[in-house]
Structures are given as structure tokens and as C-alpha cells.
Design a protein around this motif. Structure first.
Motif, PDB file in Angstrom:
ATOM      1  N   PRO A 271       3.565 -13.085  -3.665  1.00 43.04           N
ATOM      2  CA  PRO A 271       3.607 -11.970  -4.606  1.00 43.04           C
ATOM      3  C   PRO A 271       2.224 -11.558  -5.082  1.00 43.04           C
ATOM      4  O   PRO A 271       1.978 -10.404  -5.386  1.00 43.04           O
ATOM      5  CB  PRO A 271       4.440 -12.508  -5.777  1.00 43.04           C
ATOM      6  CG  PRO A 271       5.192 -13.655  -5.217  1.00 43.04           C
ATOM      7  CD  PRO A 271       4.349 -14.235  -4.145  1.00 43.04           C
ATOM      8  N   ALA A 272       1.309 -12.522  -5.143  1.00 41.99           N
ATOM      9  CA  ALA A 272      -0.034 -12.186  -5.617  1.00 41.99           C
ATOM     10  C   ALA A 272      -0.820 -11.442  -4.549  1.00 41.99           C
ATOM     11  O   ALA A 272      -1.621 -10.566  -4.830  1.00 41.99           O
ATOM     12  CB  ALA A 272      -0.763 -13.451  -6.031  1.00 41.99           C
ATOM     13  N   LEU A 273      -0.596 -11.800  -3.292  1.00 38.19           N
ATOM     14  CA  LEU A 273      -1.404 -11.237  -2.217  1.00 38.19           C
ATOM     15  C   LEU A 273      -0.897  -9.886  -1.724  1.00 38.19           C
ATOM     16  O   LEU A 273      -1.659  -9.048  -1.282  1.00 38.19           O
ATOM     17  CB  LEU A 273      -1.438 -12.214  -1.028  1.00 38.19           C
ATOM     18  CG  LEU A 273      -2.151 -13.542  -1.291  1.00 38.19           C
ATOM     19  CD1 LEU A 273      -1.934 -14.489  -0.121  1.00 38.19           C
ATOM     20  CD2 LEU A 273      -3.636 -13.313  -1.497  1.00 38.19           C
TER      21      LEU A 273
ATOM     22  N   GLU B 140       8.204   2.912  -2.020  1.00 42.53           N
ATOM     23  CA  GLU B 140       7.281   4.008  -1.728  1.00 42.53           C
ATOM     24  C   GLU B 140       6.680   4.590  -3.003  1.00 42.53           C
ATOM     25  O   GLU B 140       5.518   4.974  -3.032  1.00 42.53           O
ATOM     26  CB  GLU B 140       8.002   5.096  -0.921  1.00 42.53           C
ATOM     27  CG  GLU B 140       8.217   4.679   0.520  1.00 42.53           C
ATOM     28  CD  GLU B 140       9.029   5.675   1.313  1.00 42.53           C
ATOM     29  OE1 GLU B 140       9.524   6.649   0.720  1.00 42.53           O
ATOM     30  OE2 GLU B 140       9.155   5.472   2.532  1.00 42.53           O
ATOM     31  N   ALA B 141       7.482   4.623  -4.063  1.00 41.63           N
ATOM     32  CA  ALA B 141       6.938   5.099  -5.341  1.00 41.63           C
ATOM     33  C   ALA B 141       5.787   4.198  -5.769  1.00 41.63           C
ATOM     34  O   ALA B 141       4.724   4.659  -6.181  1.00 41.63           O
ATOM     35  CB  ALA B 141       8.034   5.131  -6.391  1.00 41.63           C
ATOM     36  N   LYS B 142       6.009   2.909  -5.644  1.00 45.09           N
ATOM     37  CA  LYS B 142       4.961   1.964  -6.031  1.00 45.09           C
ATOM     38  C   LYS B 142       3.758   2.094  -5.113  1.00 45.09           C
ATOM     39  O   LYS B 142       2.606   1.982  -5.538  1.00 45.09           O
ATOM     40  CB  LYS B 142       5.498   0.534  -5.988  1.00 45.09           C
ATOM     41  CG  LYS B 142       6.478   0.298  -7.100  1.00 45.09           C
ATOM     42  CD  LYS B 142       7.140  -1.055  -7.026  1.00 45.09           C
ATOM     43  CE  LYS B 142       8.355  -1.079  -7.929  1.00 45.09           C
ATOM     44  NZ  LYS B 142       9.547  -1.606  -7.273  1.00 45.09           N
TER      45      LYS B 142
ATOM     46  N   ALA C  14       2.873  -4.085  -4.094  1.00 46.53           N
ATOM     47  CA  ALA C  14       4.239  -3.959  -4.623  1.00 46.53           C
ATOM     48  C   ALA C  14       5.211  -3.491  -3.546  1.00 46.53           C
ATOM     49  O   ALA C  14       6.361  -3.916  -3.490  1.00 46.53           O
ATOM     50  CB  ALA C  14       4.239  -2.992  -5.801  1.00 46.53           C
ATOM     51  N   TYR C  15       4.740  -2.601  -2.690  1.00 48.85           N
ATOM     52  CA  TYR C  15       5.580  -2.085  -1.611  1.00 48.85           C
ATOM     53  C   TYR C  15       6.066  -3.215  -0.725  1.00 48.85           C
ATOM     54  O   TYR C  15       7.249  -3.297  -0.358  1.00 48.85           O
ATOM     55  CB  TYR C  15       4.756  -1.061  -0.823  1.00 48.85           C
ATOM     56  CG  TYR C  15       5.423  -0.456   0.383  1.00 48.85           C
ATOM     57  CD1 TYR C  15       4.970  -0.765   1.665  1.00 48.85           C
ATOM     58  CD2 TYR C  15       6.462   0.440   0.250  1.00 48.85           C
ATOM     59  CE1 TYR C  15       5.549  -0.190   2.778  1.00 48.85           C
ATOM     60  CE2 TYR C  15       7.050   1.020   1.360  1.00 48.85           C
ATOM     61  CZ  TYR C  15       6.589   0.705   2.616  1.00 48.85           C
ATOM     62  OH  TYR C  15       7.163   1.277   3.728  1.00 48.85           O
ATOM     63  N   TYR C  16       5.138  -4.130  -0.380  1.00 46.88           N
ATOM     64  CA  TYR C  16       5.520  -5.214   0.505  1.00 46.88           C
ATOM     65  C   TYR C  16       6.289  -6.314  -0.207  1.00 46.88           C
ATOM     66  O   TYR C  16       7.084  -7.017   0.414  1.00 46.88           O
ATOM     67  CB  TYR C  16       4.298  -5.757   1.247  1.00 46.88           C
ATOM     68  CG  TYR C  16       3.853  -4.812   2.334  1.00 46.88           C
ATOM     69  CD1 TYR C  16       2.695  -4.066   2.214  1.00 46.88           C
ATOM     70  CD2 TYR C  16       4.639  -4.624   3.468  1.00 46.88           C
ATOM     71  CE1 TYR C  16       2.314  -3.168   3.195  1.00 46.88           C
ATOM     72  CE2 TYR C  16       4.271  -3.741   4.452  1.00 46.88           C
ATOM     73  CZ  TYR C  16       3.107  -3.011   4.306  1.00 46.88           C
ATOM     74  OH  TYR C  16       2.745  -2.106   5.271  1.00 46.88           O
TER      75      TYR C  16
END
Lengths: 297, 449, 362
Positions: free
Chosen positions: C43-45, B126-128, C48-50
Motif C-alpha cells: 500500500p505504501a509503494l 481512475e478518479a484517484k 491509489a489506482y493500483y
């Protein structure tokens, strides 16, 4: 090592806690004997019933209406579950039937958090009129609610035992526990007997929910998973003997609370139901008592 | 026939069940029984009519802000049994009020609230999310059992200086987090300090067994050691299943001239105190103490008159019931007009949310030029000697290696259903090594006028 | 062909024991393709959350395959997997703080510890059947969670427990040197998960797999056929515990900070429910279960929908699976889709099948 004087008050609270475990434990055993289902949703049903009772009282309606609503709800949901899913699962392994009740547990658990949201810092409570009156034993105040908790455990055990032994419906339940198919061929209306068992268990769940909400806390998570500790007592009674379940529940409650004044063990006292049940299961399995069917001997 | 009969039975049961749900959902309003913790719609019944209108929150009353939004974020715990959403929702209410009354130089504030269930992976994610997807320029209002520990290095790396209501140790021990509250350790210090001032001969400090118990216990331990009073440290697994034994154990350990100090969330503390009352043992100790979470009128009402001047609660924020300053009136007005989502109503949670938002808005208004991560966080850090109207002290962020800006507190006690002040602003003792270190870094904080 | 109609669970499933044919090769190609997409494109698509959520999916896929192996292949239900998971995470954290061993070695050690624990518990517990085995694992898990609440997880402190309760600055658990960033760690987690799946696959295809099928079908018949059922059941327990321990190790590196409140005993109940929903008879079921457990909540959280709806969904799912679709979603969805496909084909099929065509009528 604390003195006898220090232990005394914990005997009183231990007995009260034992009564709490007994109520749920006996309810679980009764249903298992009639339908082969370990009703893991017992706590969740009672919890939701207690929350309904709270809502009714919070809406400034008479308290007894709330209690009635609780019992009706618990009875209805349990009966509904039994009638909807009982037949579909009747031929399956007890493990499958128990796992299915986990489904009901999860549904109720999610519903409870949705409908009765956790509000920042505040809590709900159920109070019974017997909370504020009592008597003194030794130097400890004992409330009538605690007495009712313990007495209910005993009363339900006695009444259920008599019911199962001396009434037609009770005998039919015991017969069904032995063998459902043969009982059906003997002309016993198995569906109706099952329905009675489910309804009875549901009402017990509601009663236990109210008492537990008063004696422990009106919190969905606590009440739902308290069933695991109650199950420990039922397991020691081999899911068969309600007298043994009652005795086990009292012992668990006493031991759990008597550990509290001992500083080195105090933090581990909540383990008591689990350790005792696991030990009992292992000891009993050595004698292959459990490998058999759930018939009575 | 059988099938149909059982189906009918099933249907009847289902209808009955649905009926029960309907009944439940109709009557389960978010506010639990009684107390001034009623939803904002009814709050006018509990306080005198506000002479300050909510529109005073902004610089241009009545003018709706329509510029490019300034995006802020916050992370709060929301799980069964623990919910801090009131804090974030109150901050949001403040921001909405400001947006309706001029905004920040015409720019509205967009506040993204993330809720978490004490799941480290979720919290880090969530921070990200807030930074990389929502592009927030500042973080305000975080209130979480573990978020400070998990995200602290991430915020530091990216240059965010958080304004939060802390719980975890890192909320006070890192350079980029400054809290408006005192948190469990320093609030427990305050409660223990008051008990020691009443000359008790023994302290029993009992707290819930959640992350950080050792850190929290170190404060009271230091205070008791300095006063040469023995202290017994206990922890309880929560939720508590047998409050009676807990109460008995505490009373036994404390003795007739001792004090029992609790650090629990309100439901658990209430359960212990009520059990003590049911057992008739509440008078067997000299006094009972509690850290800030107990400071709610709801608790005062649930406990009843036996606890008047028996229970002493540390209050991190100015008691609303006995204060009628313009700021307090503004707080109540905003709560009433914009605080529909604040289920707890008047109380420390909404006060914390108000204070955090107040500080953030004050900082944002000092910015000239673009609102970027750099400019916003520099503004937060530059907040110095600000009178929030909700705390004992003036609040300073500052460029220190650690922050405990709120280190002075009230003590309140229940009085017939309300919490009233038992002792005014008192500094937390520097005997607590962390407090001592902060005071050295920051200089002694000035008293509010 | 062994027809393993399982009378207890009421489901029918055909397990073909045959040499790798064209079907298997196609499946292998599909799996490899998906794996490559996951490792390089995802990871590219994804944001960061996902990426963080998908790392958790990899962890829980390992948990699910372990439990699925026990329930689906051998017919043993364990309600204590989260306790084993916690032990794996604990051992990993302790070793990472106390030593500078390479990550893979630490993971192996964690897996070995949980394997030992699983075997020790299994030795007496496996004497119990079905329901009682499930309940004793639940009891042991409950006891363990109380112990964990007191001992806590290592956080860089000293002593056996490695827990420093008064720390004002908890150090994070380190990650492998080749995978310190989140996308890199995601790939690392997927690679380890793939290895665990391969390990399970190897077992299923060889003698243990056949023995497990025989035991699940009928234990007395298996004993009569000369299979050492105790050893094979223990083997299943040990394997499931090993994989769960490794999953714990990967989890520790993913989250950096471990708390005892994150491992409640009731999570084992939810794990069982979702694994059943995903499907215990196919390895895809474990992936479905992991997506349900970790990706779906992340999505709902992102959309602002309460997680309670998911709990309700899981409850309904368990009931549905046990009453009507014993093989779970992984089996049911392809069947439903196939049925839908057939329905579409039939309604838009060639007219000559209906006898005299419209054209002929003129």
C-alpha cells in the motif's frame, strides 16, 4: 389476463424467434454428433461473418458479395479451427472440447470490438431484400425475412436429417459419433468426414449470423451470446435429435413471446430458454438418459 | 501424410482467414452506414463552407501556447455497445485548438481522458489516478453511466466542481456537478411533455433497464399525473433480442390515441422503431416520442419518410442542421480541423463535448494568478449566465445544492433523412419535483437572446 | 505416492502425500514473506489506482481458488460462479444496510447463504456429468442474471429487496470500522483471502482432499473403494460457493456501489478461461488468474491499450492451455524457467565435461 386477441400477434413473432433459435440449435447438434464438440463459438463466428458482410456492403459493393464473404469466412474459420485443434483434442472429454471453443469465442469477440469499434450513438444494420415485403396474417404484417427464418429452421432440420440418414458421408458422421476409433479402422476417412462436418457447421453459422443480424441486431455481444439461448434448445434435444431441437426451439420462442403481454411476467420472459433447458436437463438426468455416451439408440 | 494434409488444410484456412481480416479492416471505417455522421474529413460536404475559422477558438489566433500546462481530466464510458469517447475527444479537440491559438494566457491545456467499462472499482481508481498521479486541477467532460454516483463524495471532499454530460442521478442532485445536457429523466420529461401537449389520452414510457430506471421514470410519472393522463411504465433488458414483441407490447398498451415514449440508446431505439415499421403498426398510436439519444441524423436516415412528423425527439442542444450562428460554425470548423478522433461527427455527443470545453475555457480565462484546484474550481463555479451558443438558455453553475442548468429544450422530428425542429425552446415543466426545486434554488433561468 | 495420471485431461501430476518436510517449511516461509510484503509494503509503494486494483486481485483470487478447486481437484466445471458471487454481494449489501452487524459476521452470513444456494443447486445438478453439469450451471446463471436485472442490488431502500429505484442519492455500502480507507481495506481483503486460501489448503491436506483426488481420477473406482462420492462432490460445491460468497462480500465493501450490469453471465466464461490459464492444479494458479483478470486490465487501461487485446489473449491462452499445457501458467512458467536455466547451465558449463579440454590441447 390478456385476451386471445392480444396474444395472436405474439404467436407470429414467437414463431419467428423460434426459427432463429432453431437455426443455431440444429447447427450445434449437427457438429456435436459428428465431432463431439459443443461449438460455443457458433454465435461469434456468425457475428463476425455478419460484420464482414456489413463492411463489404458499406464499401458500396454488391450485397450478395457480402453474404458470400460471410459464409466463406464462417466456413473457413470453423474449418480452420476444426483442423488445427480437432486432432489435438479428439481424445479428450467433451467438456474439454467445449471449453476449447470458448477460446475461439474470446479471440473472435476481442477482434470484433477492435475492428468494428463502437461509435458514439450510431449502429450498424444488415438489411436483406426480403425485409420490406411480406403479407398480412390477422392484423399483423409478416415479413418474408421472418418466414425465411422459420423455414430455414425447418429446411435445415429436414435436409440434415436426410443427409445423415441416406448419404454415405452422413452415415460416416453418425458412425464417428458412435465410435471414432472403430470407424477409422473400418476404412472411413475420418479426417475428411470431420472436415466436412466442421465446414458444414461453419456455413450454417454464417447463414444464422446473417439472418440473426437482420432479425435481432448487428451487435457483436448480442449475437455472440445468443448461442446460449440456442444451446438451450439443443440441450432439450439432448444434443442428439435435431427434430427435437427444432421443436424445442419453436416452443422456447413461442413461450418467450407469449409471456410478453402478461404484465407480471413480461420482464422475466428472457429467462425462458434457460429455465426450460435447466428443467429438461434435470428431468432427463433422473432417467439417466444423459449419463450414457452420445451414441444413438 | 494425413498430418501434412490436415496441416495444409489448416494453413489454407488460416490464410483465408487472414485475408478476410485484411478485407474487413480495410473497409470497416469507423463511420457506420451513411448519414452526416461521417468522420471530420468529409464533414464539409454536409454544411455550407464555414465563414468562421477554427482559430477563433482562442484569444491569439496562430500563436502556439508554450507555458506550463493546465492539467484537466475527464472520465468517459467506453465499452462494447456504449461509447462516449466522442464527447471527451471533442472537448480535447477544442482544447487543442485553444492551445494552437494562444492557450489560456499562454498556458496550454493538457487534457487526460480516462475510459471505463462500467466497473465501479475501475472508476474509483481512475478518479484517484487523475487526482493523485496526474494532478489535475479541474474535471471536465465526464460522461458515464455510473461515475457521478461513485465519485461524487470523492470530488466533494477534494473540492472539485465538475462540468459534465450527466446520466446518473448524482450528476444533477449534488452540489458539485453541473451538466450541459438534461440527462435521461429531464429529456424524457421533455418528450412526454410534448406528447401531452398533443392531447394524447395515454402514455407508454419504455426505457432500458440500466441503473436509475426508477429515478428516470419519476419525472414522466409526475407529468402524466398532473395532466391526468394514465401512464404505463415499462423497462426492457438491453440489448434487445426481440424488438418485434417490444414494439407490439408498446403499441397495444398505448392504444390508438396514445403515445409511446422511448428512452434508449440510439441502436436500441432504432431497432424498436424499425420493428414497428416492419410490423406495420407505427400508425396505430397517435405519436411516438424519444429522449435526446434519438436526436441523430443517422436515426432519421435509417428510419425513412414514414416517421416524418410521427416521431418527436427531445433535443437538449441546438439543432446544428438548422442553425448557422458563429458558434455553430466554429464548432463545425474545430470538428473538421481537430476532430479526427470524433467518429460520430456532427451530433449531440460532439456538441456536448464542445460546450463543456467552451465553458471550461471561458472560466479558465477569468483566472488571474496561479491555476490551482482552488482557483480553477472557483472559476468553474462562478460561471453565470454564459451564452454557450449551443443551448436554449444561458448557462450558470452557481453554488446550489443541486444543478439542472439546462432545463429548456427543443423538439425535433425526422424529415426525409434529417432532424428538423418541430418546436422551439420550451421549458421543462416544474411539475417534475426536481426541476421545481432547482428553479427555486436558482431562480428562473433567462432565455438566450 | 499417488500417481494421479488423469486420463481425461491428459495431464500428469504427482501429488505427494507426506509429512511436512523441509520443502514445505521453505514454501510456508516464502508464502508468509510475500504476505507480509503485500500487507505492509504494497500500500505504501503503489499509487491509489493500483491499491484499488490489488484489492480487486484479492477478491478475484478467492473467486479463482473456488473455481480452481472445483475444476482442478474434483473435476467439476461450473459456469455459474459469477451468479454465486453476485448473491454473496447481494446478501452482504442487504445486511449492511439493514443491520449494524460487524463486518466479519456479515461476511460469514453471506458465505453461508451462498453455501446453501450452492448445495441446493448441487443436489440435483451433480447427477449430471462433465459437460452437462457445466451447461446446466450456465443455464441457471443465465436465468439468474435476468432475475437480478429486475430485482437489482440493495441500495438502502426498504422491503425485502432493499432497492429504492427512484433514489437521487444512493448511499454507499459501508466498510468495516477498522478498514475504512483504501489501503486499510486492501489489507483487510488480503487477510480474508489468505484465510480462504488456508481453508482450501486445510481441505486439500486432509480426507476431503484425498477423496476428491480419487473422484477425479475415476469415480467408479472411488465408489468401489467405499468413498461417498455424492457427499464429497457436494462438499466441494459447498466450499467453493462459500468462498465465492465471501468474495462477493469483500467486493461489495470495496466498490461501495453494486449494479446488476456488473455481473453478466458471460463473465463466468471469462473466469473459467483465465482460471484454466492460471492453472487449476496449484494454489498459485489462482493468484496468477486473479492478476490476469484484474491487474493486467488495470495496467493496460493505464497505458491506453484496449481491453480487447486482453480478451484475445485469454482466448489464445485457453486454447494453448487445453492443447499443450493442461496444468496452466502456474505450472508451465516454472517449468519453462527451469528448462531455460538448464539450457544456460549446459551452454556455460565446466569444460571438463566435454572430454579433452581446450587447455590440455595447448
Amino acid at each position: 389476463m390478456p385476451s386471445w386477441q392480444d396474444f395472436q400477434p405474439f404467436i407470429v413473432t414467437g414463431l419467428a424467434l423460434g426459427g432463429v433459435y432453431a437455426l443455431s440449435g440444429v447447427g450445434l447438434v449437427v457438429l456435436y454428433r459428428a465431432t463431439g464438440v459443443v461449438y460455443l463459438a457458433f454465435g461469434a463466428v456468425g457475428a463476425m461473418g455478419a460484420l464482414i458482410a456489413w463492411s463489404v456492403t458499406n464499401a458500396h459493393v454488391q450485397a450478395w458479395v457480402g453474404w458470400l464473404a460471410c459464409l466463406l469466412f464462417s466456413g473457413a474459420v470453423t474449418l480452420g479451427y476444426g483442423m488445427l485443434f480437432g486432432p489435438a483434442l479428439s481424445k479428450r472429454d467433451p467438456l474439454v472440447k467445449a471449453t476449447a471453443t470458448l477460446g475461439l469465442l474470446l479471440v473472435l469477440f476481442g477482434l470484433m470490438d477492435l475492428l468494428w469499434t463502437t461509435s458514439g450513438g450510431q449502429s450498424r444494420a444488415i438489411t436483406l431484400p426480403t425485409d420490406n415485403s411480406g403479407f398480412i396474417i390477422g392484423q399483423i404484417q409478416v415479413t418474408w425475412t421472418q418466414v425465411i427464418g422459420l423455414a430455414a429452421g425447418f429446411a435445415i432440420t429436414a435436409v440434415t436429417g436426410a443427409f445423415l440418414r441416406y448419404t454415405k458421408l452422413g452415415t460416416a458422421m453418425r458412425a464417428m459419433a458412435n465410435d471414432r476409433e472403430i470407424t477409422a479402422t473400418l476404412g472411413v476417412p475420418v479426417r475428411r468426414v470431420e472436415a466436412a462436418a466442421w465446414l458444414g457447421c461453419g456455413l450454417l453459422a454464417g447463414l444464422a449470423g446473417l439472418l440473426l443480424a437482420d432479425m435481432v441486431a448487428l451487435d457483436a455481444t448480442t449475437l455472440t451470446f445468443l448461442v446460449i439461448s440456442a444451446l438451450a434448445a439443443a440441450l432439450i434435444g439432448r444434443l442428439r435429435s435435431i427434430t427435437l431441437t427444432l421443436a424445442a426451439a419453436i416452443v422456447i420462442g413461442l413461450v418467450q413471446n407469449l409471456l410478453v403481454p402478461i404484465p407480471s411476467l413480461s420482464n422475466y420472459n428472457d429467462m425462458t430458454p434457460f429455465v426450460l433447458a435447466a428443467t429438461a436437463l434435470l428431468v432427463l438426468s433422473r432417467r439417466h438418459v444423459i449419463a450414457r455416451s452420445r451414441e444413438e439408440t | 501424410m494425413h498430418e501434412r494434409a490436415s496441416n495444409t488444410c489448416g494453413k489454407v484456412a488460416l490464410v483465408a482467414t487472414v485475408g478476410m481480416f485484411a478485407l474487413a479492416s480495410c473497409s470497416s471505417s469507423p463511420s457506420p452506414s451513411g448519414g452526416s455522421g461521417t468522420p471530420s474529413a468529409n464533414s464539409s460536404a454536409t454544411s455550407s463552407p464555414a465563414v468562421v475559422s477554427a482559430s477563433q477558438c482562442g484569444t491569439k489566433p496562430g500563436v502556439v501556447a508554450t507555458g506550463t500546462p493546465i492539467t484537466l481530466g475527464g472520465i468517459v464510458t467506453n465499452q462494447p455497445g456504449t461509447s462516449f469517447t466522442d464527447i471527451a475527444n471533442m472537448a480535447n479537440a477544442y482544447f487543442t485548438c485553444v492551445n494552437d491559438n494562444g492557450g489560456i494566457k499562454g498556458h496550454p491545456i493538457k487534457y487526460n481522458i480516462e475510459t471505463e467499462q462500467t466497473n465501479p472499482a475501475q472508476i474509483a481508481g481512475e478518479a484517484k489516478q487523475l487526482v493523485q498521479t496526474d494532478h489535475v486541477v479541474g474535471i471536465v467532460g465526464n460522461t458515464s453511466i455510473i461515475e457521478c454516483s461513485i465519485d461524487s463524495s470523492y470530488w466533494q471532499k477534494l473540492g472539485y466542481d465538475i462540468i459534465d454530460s450527466g446520466i446518473a442521478p448524482e450528476c444533477w442532485s449534488t452540489p458539485n456537478s453541473a451538466a450541459v445536457n438534461m440527462g435521461p429523466r429531464y429529456s424524457s420529461d421533455g418528450a412526454v411533455q410534448y406528447a401531452l401537449a398533443q392531447h394524447v389520452t395515454k402514455i407508454v414510457f419504455d426505457q432500458s433497464n440500466v441503473p436509475g430506471t426508477g429515478y428516470i421514470a419519476a419525472g414522466p410519472a409526475a407529468l402524466a399525473a398532473a395532466a391526468k393522463v394514465p401512464i404505463v411504465q415499462l423497462t426492457e433488458n438491453v440489448p434487445i433480442t426481440d424488438a418485434s414483441s417490444v414494439a407490439l407490447k408498446e403499441v397495444d398498451d398505448a392504444g390508438p390515441n396514445g403515445a409511446v415514449v422511448l428512452n434508449f440508446t440510439p441502436p436500441e431505439a432504432l431497432v424498436i422503431l424499425q420493428a414497428a415499421q416492419k410490423l406495420g403498426i407505427e400508425d396505430r398510436v397517435k405519436l411516438w416520442g424519444c429522449s435526446t439519444p434519438c436526436n441523430t441524423d443517422f436515426l432519421a436516415q435509417s428510419l425513412g419518410p414514414k416517421w416524418n412528423n410521427k416521431l418527436f425527439v427531445n433535443a437538449e442542444l441546438t439543432p446544428p442542421d438548422s442553425t448557422s450562428t458563429p458558434t455553430m460554425q466554429l464548432y463545425e470548423a474545430i470538428l473538421k480541423q481537430y476532430g479526427k478522433a470524433v467518429s460520430g461527427g456532427i451530433g449531440s455527443f460532439s456538441q456536448m463535448g464542445f460546450t463543456e470545453a467552451e465553458i471550461a475555457v471561458h472560466a479558465l480565462e477569468t483566472i488571474t494568478g496561479a491555476y490551482t484546484v482552488a482557483s480553477v474550481n472557483a472559476a468553474f463555479k462562478a460561471v453565470a449566465n454564459y451564452n454557450t451558443g449551443m443551448l436554449c438558455q444561458l448557462w450558470t453553475y452557481g453554488s446550489y445544492a443541486m444543478h439542472i442548468p439546462n432545463n429548456e429544450d427543443y423538439t425535433v422530428t425526422p424529415n426525409n433523412g434529417k432532424m428538423v425542429t418541430a418546436q422551439g425552446c420550451t421549458k421543462i415543466s416544474s411539475v417534475d419535483p426536481q426541476i421545481a426545486e432547482y428553479r427555486k434554488l436558482a431562480g428562473v433561468a433567462a432565455l438566450a437572446p | 505416492m499417488l500417481d494421479t495420471a488423469d486420463a481425461r485431461t491428459g495431464g500428469r501430476r504427482q501429488f505427494r502425500l507426506r509429512r511436512p518436510g523441509p520443502g514445505t517449511l521453505v514454501r510456508a516461509a516464502v508464502v508468509t514473506g510475500l504476505l507480509l510484503i503485500l500487507l505492509f509494503a504494497a500500500p505504501a509503494l503503489l499509487s491509489a489506482y493500483y491499491v484499488d486494483s490489488m484489492t480487486q486481485v484479492a477478491v478475484y483470487a478467492m473467486l479463482a481458488i473456488g473455481l480452481g478447486l472445483l475444476v482442478g481437484r474434483v473435476g467439476l466445471v461450473s459456469l455459474g460462479q459469477i451468479a454465486v458471487f453476485a448473491i454473496g454481494a447481494w446478501v452482504t449489501a442487504r445486511l449492511l444496510f439493514a443491520t449494524s452487524q460487524p463486518y466479519p459476521l456479515v461476511l460469514l452470513e453471506a458465505g453461508a447463504s451462498t453455501m446453501a444456494v450452492g448445495t441446493l443447486v448441487g443436489l440435483p445438478a451433480l447427477r449430471l456429468r462433465g459437460l452437462y453439469l457445466a451447461l446446466i450451471t450456465l443455464m441457471l446463471a443465465g436465468a439468474f442474471s435476468i432475475v437480478l436485472a429486475t430485482t437489482n442490488f440493495p441500495n438502502g431502500g426498504h422491503g425485502f429487496l432493499g432497492y429504492n429505484g427512484s433514489s437521487v442519492h444512493i448511499p454507499p455500502i459501508r466498510r468495516p470500522s477498522i478498514a475504512t480507507t483504501d489501503p486499510a481495506y486492501f489489507r483487510y481483503a488480503v487477510a480474508v483471502a489468505a484465510l480462504m486460501f488456508a481453508l482450501v489448503y486445510a481441505h486439500i491436506r486432509t480426507r476431503p482432499g484425498r477423496a476428491w483426488i480419487a473422484i477425479r481420477q475415476s469415480e467408479p473406482a472411488a465408489i468401489a473403494a467405499g468413498i461417498n462420492t455424492t457427499m464429497y462432490k457436494l462438499w466441494a460445491f459447498a466450499l467453493a460457493s462459500f468462498i465465492t460468497g465471501v468474495a462477493g462480500g469483500i467486493y461489495a465493501g470495496a466498490v461501495h456501489f453494486l449494479y446488476s450490469i456488473d455481473f453478466p453471465a458471460q463473465d463466468s466464461i471469462i473466469l473459467l478461461a483465465v482460471v484454466l490459464m492460471g492453472g487449476v492444479y496449484s494454489m498459485w494458479g489462482a493468484i496468477v488468474a486473479a492478476l490476469l483478470l484484474q491487474l493486467l486490465p488495470a495496467l493496460l487501461n493505464d497505458w491506453g491499450v484496449s481491453a480487447d487485446w486482453l480478451t484475445i489473449l485469454f482466448g489464445v491462452g485457453v486454447l494453448q492451455v487445453l492443447t499443450t499445457a493442461p496444468a496452466g501458467l502456474a505450472d508451465q512458467v516454472p517449468k519453462d524457467l527451469a528448462r531455460l536455466g538448464r539450457l544456460i547451465l549446459r551452454s556455460t558449463g565446466p569444460r571438463h565435461r566435454q572430454g579433452v579440454s581446450e587447455h590440455d590441447r595447448g
